[in-house]
Design a protein around this motif. Structure first.
Motif, PDB file in Angstrom:
ATOM      1  N   VAL A  45       0.855  -1.189   0.000  1.00 54.53           N
ATOM      2  CA  VAL A  45       0.000   0.000   0.000  1.00 54.53           C
ATOM      3  C   VAL A  45       0.892   1.241   0.000  1.00 54.53           C
ATOM      4  CG1 VAL A  45      -1.688   1.310   1.354  1.00 54.53           C
ATOM      5  CG2 VAL A  45      -1.821  -1.170   1.296  1.00 54.53           C
ATOM      6  N   GLN A  46       0.529   2.233  -0.778  1.00 54.12           N
ATOM      7  CA  GLN A  46       1.252   3.498  -0.746  1.00 54.12           C
ATOM      8  C   GLN A  46       0.732   4.320   0.432  1.00 54.12           C
ATOM      9  OE1 GLN A  46       0.815   5.979  -4.218  1.00 54.12           O
ATOM     10  NE2 GLN A  46       2.636   7.164  -3.712  1.00 54.12           N
ATOM     11  N   ILE A  47       1.626   4.664   1.334  1.00 56.03           N
ATOM     12  CA  ILE A  47       1.256   5.437   2.522  1.00 56.03           C
ATOM     13  C   ILE A  47       1.310   6.936   2.219  1.00 56.03           C
ATOM     14  CG2 ILE A  47       1.834   5.930   4.938  1.00 56.03           C
ATOM     15  CD1 ILE A  47       3.189   3.113   4.975  1.00 56.03           C
ATOM     16  N   PHE A  48       2.335   7.326   1.466  1.00 57.63           N
ATOM     17  CA  PHE A  48       2.544   8.735   1.138  1.00 57.63           C
ATOM     18  C   PHE A  48       2.657   8.922  -0.363  1.00 57.63           C
ATOM     19  CE2 PHE A  48       4.542   8.018   5.291  1.00 57.63           C
ATOM     20  CZ  PHE A  48       3.838   8.921   6.055  1.00 57.63           C
ATOM     21  N   ARG A  49       2.082  10.021  -0.841  1.00 52.64           N
ATOM     22  CA  ARG A  49       2.332  10.507  -2.188  1.00 52.64           C
ATOM     23  C   ARG A  49       3.377  11.585  -2.045  1.00 52.64           C
ATOM     24  NH1 ARG A  49      -2.898  11.572  -2.705  1.00 52.64           N
ATOM     25  NH2 ARG A  49      -3.893   9.602  -3.060  1.00 52.64           N
ATOM     26  N   PRO A  59      -5.260   8.172   1.400  1.00 55.95           N
ATOM     27  CA  PRO A  59      -6.379   7.742   2.255  1.00 55.95           C
ATOM     28  C   PRO A  59      -6.054   6.450   3.012  1.00 55.95           C
ATOM     29  CG  PRO A  59      -7.200   8.471   0.122  1.00 55.95           C
ATOM     30  CD  PRO A  59      -5.689   8.454   0.016  1.00 55.95           C
ATOM     31  N   GLU A  60      -5.392   5.507   2.342  1.00 57.34           N
ATOM     32  CA  GLU A  60      -4.996   4.259   3.024  1.00 57.34           C
ATOM     33  C   GLU A  60      -3.956   4.556   4.097  1.00 57.34           C
ATOM     34  OE1 GLU A  60      -6.070   3.529  -1.235  1.00 57.34           O
ATOM     35  OE2 GLU A  60      -4.617   4.838  -0.281  1.00 57.34           O
ATOM     36  N   GLY A  61      -3.072   5.494   3.779  1.00 60.90           N
ATOM     37  CA  GLY A  61      -2.022   5.858   4.711  1.00 60.90           C
ATOM     38  C   GLY A  61      -2.546   6.469   5.995  1.00 60.90           C
ATOM     39  N   LYS A  62      -3.651   7.187   5.917  1.00 66.79           N
ATOM     40  CA  LYS A  62      -4.221   7.813   7.122  1.00 66.79           C
ATOM     41  C   LYS A  62      -4.552   6.768   8.186  1.00 66.79           C
ATOM     42  CE  LYS A  62      -5.870  11.975   4.948  1.00 66.79           C
ATOM     43  NZ  LYS A  62      -6.967  12.835   4.569  1.00 66.79           N
ATOM     44  N   GLU A  63      -5.102   5.660   7.758  1.00 68.57           N
ATOM     45  CA  GLU A  63      -5.441   4.592   8.716  1.00 68.57           C
ATOM     46  C   GLU A  63      -4.173   3.922   9.244  1.00 68.57           C
ATOM     47  OE1 GLU A  63      -7.982   2.269  11.086  1.00 68.57           O
ATOM     48  OE2 GLU A  63      -8.215   4.185  10.083  1.00 68.57           O
ATOM     49  N   ILE A  64      -3.203   3.738   8.371  1.00 71.29           N
ATOM     50  CA  ILE A  64      -1.935   3.148   8.799  1.00 71.29           C
ATOM     51  C   ILE A  64      -1.250   4.053   9.811  1.00 71.29           C
ATOM     52  CG2 ILE A  64       0.401   2.552   7.991  1.00 71.29           C
ATOM     53  CD1 ILE A  64      -1.046   1.553   5.365  1.00 71.29           C
ATOM     54  N   VAL A  65      -1.240   5.346   9.561  1.00 73.31           N
ATOM     55  CA  VAL A  65      -0.633   6.307  10.487  1.00 73.31           C
ATOM     56  C   VAL A  65      -1.353   6.262  11.832  1.00 73.31           C
ATOM     57  CG1 VAL A  65      -0.272   8.769  10.959  1.00 73.31           C
ATOM     58  CG2 VAL A  65       0.284   7.825   8.698  1.00 73.31           C
ATOM     59  N   ARG A  66      -2.669   6.222  11.807  1.00 71.19           N
ATOM     60  CA  ARG A  66      -3.443   6.176  13.062  1.00 71.19           C
ATOM     61  C   ARG A  66      -3.064   4.948  13.884  1.00 71.19           C
ATOM     62  NH1 ARG A  66      -7.674   3.926  15.333  1.00 71.19           N
ATOM     63  NH2 ARG A  66      -8.195   2.592  13.568  1.00 71.19           N
ATOM     64  N   LEU A  67      -2.972   3.802  13.222  1.00 64.03           N
ATOM     65  CA  LEU A  67      -2.613   2.568  13.936  1.00 64.03           C
ATOM     66  C   LEU A  67      -1.157   2.577  14.380  1.00 64.03           C
ATOM     67  CD1 LEU A  67      -4.578  -0.036  11.805  1.00 64.03           C
ATOM     68  CD2 LEU A  67      -5.103   0.739  14.124  1.00 64.03           C
ATOM     69  N   ALA A  68      -0.280   3.171  13.582  1.00 68.68           N
ATOM     70  CA  ALA A  68       1.128   3.286  13.969  1.00 68.68           C
ATOM     71  C   ALA A  68       1.257   4.142  15.223  1.00 68.68           C
ATOM     72  CB  ALA A  68       1.947   3.871  12.818  1.00 68.68           C
ATOM     73  N   GLN A  69       0.499   5.225  15.291  1.00 72.60           N
ATOM     74  CA  GLN A  69       0.514   6.072  16.487  1.00 72.60           C
ATOM     75  C   GLN A  69       0.045   5.289  17.709  1.00 72.60           C
ATOM     76  OE1 GLN A  69      -1.957   9.105  14.699  1.00 72.60           O
ATOM     77  NE2 GLN A  69      -0.260  10.566  14.603  1.00 72.60           N
ATOM     78  N   LYS A  70      -0.992   4.494  17.547  1.00 73.81           N
ATOM     79  CA  LYS A  70      -1.495   3.684  18.661  1.00 73.81           C
ATOM     80  C   LYS A  70      -0.461   2.649  19.091  1.00 73.81           C
ATOM     81  CE  LYS A  70      -5.782   2.353  18.910  1.00 73.81           C
ATOM     82  NZ  LYS A  70      -7.129   1.822  18.638  1.00 73.81           N
TER      83      LYS A  70
END
Length: 89
Positions: A45-49, A59-70
């Motif tokens: 999945v591409q996290i960043f453009r 948009p996919e990256g936003k969820e990954i970032v949220r979970l990474a923060q958790k």
């Protein structure tokens, strides 16, 4: 994925700038970029453009970032608990 890789993801997401994120993570910009690419390849999945002037979270990256923060917060709670437990021995 390692906690360090998750920290890289979060740093880029919060800074939206590779150079500042690299400084924050105490690595070179090249190292940060390579590690993020490895994470994206691993996840498929591409996290960043990104280009030379812009970093955006996908948009996919936003969820990954949220979970990474958790995950990073949970890891810090574990470290804190361990310090407290050692102190009471």
């Amino acid at each position: 994925m390692t906690l360090k890789e998750l920290a890289y993801i979060v740093a880029v997401a919060e800074e939206l700038h590779f150079h500042r994120a690299a400084e924050r993570c105490h690595v070179t910009q090249s190292t940060l970029s390579i590690q993020l690419k490895k994470c994206e390849d691993y996840l498929g999945v591409q996290i960043f453009r990104r280009n030379r002037h812009l970093v955006e979270i996908t948009p996919e990256g936003k969820e990954i970032v949220r979970l990474a923060q958790k995950a990073l917060a949970a890891a810090e709670q574990i470290r804190s608990l361990s310090r407290d437990l050692r102190a009471t021995r």
